[in-house]
Structure formats: C-alpha cells, structure tokens
Design a protein around this motif. Structure first.
Motif, PDB file in Angstrom:
ATOM      1  N   MET A 212       1.008  -0.748   0.076  1.00 31.63           N
ATOM      2  CA  MET A 212       0.094  -0.052  -0.269  1.00 31.63           C
ATOM      3  C   MET A 212       1.193   1.445  -0.012  1.00 31.63           C
ATOM      4  O   MET A 212       1.970   1.393   0.481  1.00 31.63           O
ATOM      5  N   ALA A 213       0.240   2.416  -0.564  1.00 33.94           N
ATOM      6  CA  ALA A 213       1.166   3.344  -0.938  1.00 33.94           C
ATOM      7  C   ALA A 213       1.295   4.118   0.361  1.00 33.94           C
ATOM      8  O   ALA A 213       0.241   4.216   1.229  1.00 33.94           O
ATOM      9  N   ILE A 214       1.665   4.598   0.684  1.00 36.00           N
ATOM     10  CA  ILE A 214       1.768   5.551   1.829  1.00 36.00           C
ATOM     11  C   ILE A 214       2.039   7.560   1.600  1.00 36.00           C
ATOM     12  O   ILE A 214       2.647   7.407   0.300  1.00 36.00           O
ATOM     13  N   ILE A 215       0.456   8.404   2.205  1.00 40.55           N
ATOM     14  CA  ILE A 215       0.147   9.571   1.668  1.00 40.55           C
ATOM     15  C   ILE A 215       0.416  10.505   2.382  1.00 40.55           C
ATOM     16  O   ILE A 215       0.163  10.494   3.566  1.00 40.55           O
ATOM     17  N   ARG A 216       1.413  11.768   1.938  1.00 39.60           N
ATOM     18  CA  ARG A 216       1.463  13.122   2.706  1.00 39.60           C
ATOM     19  C   ARG A 216       1.097  13.661   2.061  1.00 39.60           C
ATOM     20  O   ARG A 216       0.932  13.743   0.812  1.00 39.60           O
TER      21      ARG A 216
ATOM     22  N   TYR B   3       3.615   7.679  -2.036  1.00 36.89           N
ATOM     23  CA  TYR B   3       5.172   7.191  -1.338  1.00 36.89           C
ATOM     24  C   TYR B   3       4.829   5.782  -1.811  1.00 36.89           C
ATOM     25  O   TYR B   3       4.165   4.738  -1.211  1.00 36.89           O
ATOM     26  N   PRO B   4       5.892   4.769  -2.715  1.00 41.59           N
ATOM     27  CA  PRO B   4       5.540   3.472  -2.808  1.00 41.59           C
ATOM     28  C   PRO B   4       6.697   2.907  -1.178  1.00 41.59           C
ATOM     29  O   PRO B   4       6.901   3.945  -1.031  1.00 41.59           O
ATOM     30  N   ASN B   5       5.896   1.498  -1.195  1.00 44.55           N
ATOM     31  CA  ASN B   5       6.313   0.853  -0.104  1.00 44.55           C
ATOM     32  C   ASN B   5       8.365   1.097  -0.228  1.00 44.55           C
ATOM     33  O   ASN B   5       8.829   1.198   1.276  1.00 44.55           O
ATOM     34  N   ASP B   6       8.753   0.377  -1.563  1.00 47.66           N
ATOM     35  CA  ASP B   6       9.968   0.209  -0.853  1.00 47.66           C
ATOM     36  C   ASP B   6      10.641   1.589  -1.365  1.00 47.66           C
ATOM     37  O   ASP B   6      11.441   1.607  -2.546  1.00 47.66           O
ATOM     38  N   THR B   7      10.498   2.938  -1.240  1.00 47.54           N
ATOM     39  CA  THR B   7      11.251   3.785  -1.536  1.00 47.54           C
ATOM     40  C   THR B   7      12.798   3.690  -1.309  1.00 47.54           C
ATOM     41  O   THR B   7      12.961   3.663  -0.646  1.00 47.54           O
ATOM     42  N   SER B   8      13.698   4.221  -1.321  1.00 45.98           N
ATOM     43  CA  SER B   8      15.022   3.995  -1.569  1.00 45.98           C
ATOM     44  C   SER B   8      15.938   5.739  -2.609  1.00 45.98           C
ATOM     45  O   SER B   8      14.734   6.418  -3.153  1.00 45.98           O
TER      46      SER B   8
ATOM     47  N   ALA C 202       2.371   5.195  -7.239  1.00 39.63           N
ATOM     48  CA  ALA C 202       2.906   4.574  -6.368  1.00 39.63           C
ATOM     49  C   ALA C 202       3.479   3.434  -6.557  1.00 39.63           C
ATOM     50  O   ALA C 202       4.787   3.101  -5.979  1.00 39.63           O
ATOM     51  N   ASN C 203       2.093   2.265  -6.187  1.00 41.67           N
ATOM     52  CA  ASN C 203       2.364   1.118  -6.549  1.00 41.67           C
ATOM     53  C   ASN C 203       3.386   0.324  -7.632  1.00 41.67           C
ATOM     54  O   ASN C 203       3.678  -0.325  -7.244  1.00 41.67           O
ATOM     55  N   ALA C 204       3.298   1.566  -8.903  1.00 39.62           N
ATOM     56  CA  ALA C 204       3.409   1.116  -9.714  1.00 39.62           C
ATOM     57  C   ALA C 204       5.586   1.351  -9.965  1.00 39.62           C
ATOM     58  O   ALA C 204       6.171   1.462 -10.376  1.00 39.62           O
TER      59      ALA C 204
END
Length: 264
Positions: A1-5, A22-27, A57-59
């Motif tokens: 799931m995406a994290i939203i600000r 934000y995608p889950n695996d932000t780097s 984001a999920n993409a």
C-alpha cells in the motif's frame, strides 16, 4: 500500500500544496513522477485523482500531485507559472537529491498535459500527455460562431457531441485567458512555449475527441521539423484524458521507464 502525505505546501504566497504518494520500497534511487490533473483550468483538484496517485506509487514512483490556481479568479499564465514554480521547488526541496532531475518524469491529463509540456520544455523531464490541448489562437479564430459553454447540452440544447465539445473548448480557453485577444491566445499555444530542453515525449489521444487530433498532428510536425523525438498513440473512440487514462497507464509507464533507462 502507498503511504500518502497530504497538503505539503510548495507555494506559501498562493497557499498551494501537493500530495505525495510514496511506494513501499522508497530508496535514494526512487523514480519521481509528477501528475498534473486536468479540468480546463477552471475546475479539478488533486483529491479527484487520489486513486491514480496510489496506482502510480504502487508502480514504483514517488508521485507528486500538485494543485494550481484556477480561473476565472486566476487568469493565464497563473496555472502555467504555478507548474514551473512547482518544478523548481521540487528540485530544491528535501524530496530530491543532486542529480534527481534525471529521475523525474511527468504525466499530464487534458490541460494538465498542456502545462506538463511547458515544464518539459524548460526542465527536460520525460513526459506523457493524455489528450493535451496544444493549439488555441487559430481554433478560436476559426470558431467565431461557436457559443462558449461548460455544459452545451443543458445550457444551449446542443445534441451533437462535436458541438458540445466545441462549446466547452471555447469556454475553458476563454475562461483561462479572460480574453479573445489573439496575442494572448498565441502565448497559450504550445508551439510558442520555450521548448529548448524538451526531451522524450509521448502523446496519447483519441481519434475523435475534445482535443482536435489535427492540432496534435500539426504540433508533432512542428516538433519533428526541429528533430524532436515524439511518440503518438491514437486510440479508437472519443474518450478524453481520464476517460481512458487508467486503461493506458501501463503504456504510459512503460514509456517513462524506458526514457529513464536511456538517460543512464
């Protein structure tokens, strides 16, 4: 799931904000996507495309969906200026690192695509447009008899889809410019934008829709003469922008993924 600000202010003077998905695996190597919503410059908002922000984001893209000032309270070039200001803010914000300009891409729907083209021309971000209108001055000149209306069927009793579209095209154009002065309208034409840094571009349009395909072909011919690389996808039917956008999201993202790879 995406994290939203939600509601991150990027322009305190005009109280303009962006939502960030934000995608889950932000780097540190996360790719960044700006999505510009449509609405004819007089309506629409970032909240209306929340589900799309989640999908992007999920993409794998950290996705920004900015708001911008709307007409008629704010006339051209207000929204365009907001788009350029946002791009500058993003590049100097805590959300990007040095060199991230090569990791930023855009998708713009309808007039959001028009704004994305100006941003692309000045910043070089690879861009996909969904039904971006690109020509206004000649269109207005050649449609003097068309009555402007945001709802031609209900307000004017129009029954043909082409007539309803023309009434709307004239309405949103003149609502944003606030005038039919040809000199102002020419500045809104995409051919008159600063396209110095325009890079990879994909335009998606329906065969018979609100945005005249003939104007898109003229714009592509204009770019081709300057040796710009463009991809055009014409889909059947008369859907406009968000009518088909989610169905062609894979094609849009595949194009953007490839442009990022080619930049490396």
């Amino acid at each position: 799931m995406a994290i939203i600000r939600n509601n991150i202010i990027y322009d305190s003077k005009n109280n303009l904000a962006t939502d960030i998905y934000y995608p889950n695996d932000t780097s540190s190597s996360t790719k960044i996507l700006i999505f510009w919503h449509g609405g004819g410059w007089f309506r629409g908002n970032k909240e209306s495309v929340k589900s799309l922000g989640i999908s992007l984001a999920n993409a794998g893209f950290m996705t920004f969906i900015p708001e911008y000032r709307l007409a008629p309270a704010n006339l051209f070039p207000a929204a365009h200026d907001d788009a350029l200001h946002f791009a500058d803010w993003l590049l100097h914000s805590q959300y990007t690192d040095a060199g991230d300009e090569e990791n930023i891409v855009q998708i713009g729907a309808s007039v959001g695509g028009t704004m994305a083209l100006e941003v692309a021309g000045k910043y070089g971000f690879p861009t996909v447009t969904w039904s971006a209108p690109v020509e206004f001055s000649n269109w207005i000149k050649n449609h003097q008899d068309v009555k402007a209306s945001p709802a031609g069927k209900d307000e004017l009793g129009l029954t043909k889809r082409s007539d309803i579209n023309q009434a709307f095209y004239k309405y949103f154009t003149l609502t944003y410019t606030g005038t039919s002065d040809s000199q102002v309208l020419q500045k809104l034409d995409v051919m008159h934008y600063d396209l110095t840094k325009l890079d990879k571009l994909m335009m998606i349009n329906s065969a018979d829709e609100l945005t005249p395909l003939s104007s898109v072909l003229d714009f592509i011919k204009f770019l081709a003469a300057k040796q710009h690389e463009i991809e055009l996808l014409v889909i059947k039917g008369h859907g406009h922008a968000m009518d088909y956008g989610i169905d062609y999201l894979d094609e849009s993202l595949d194009f953007l993924y490839q442009t990022i790879k080619r930049q490396k």
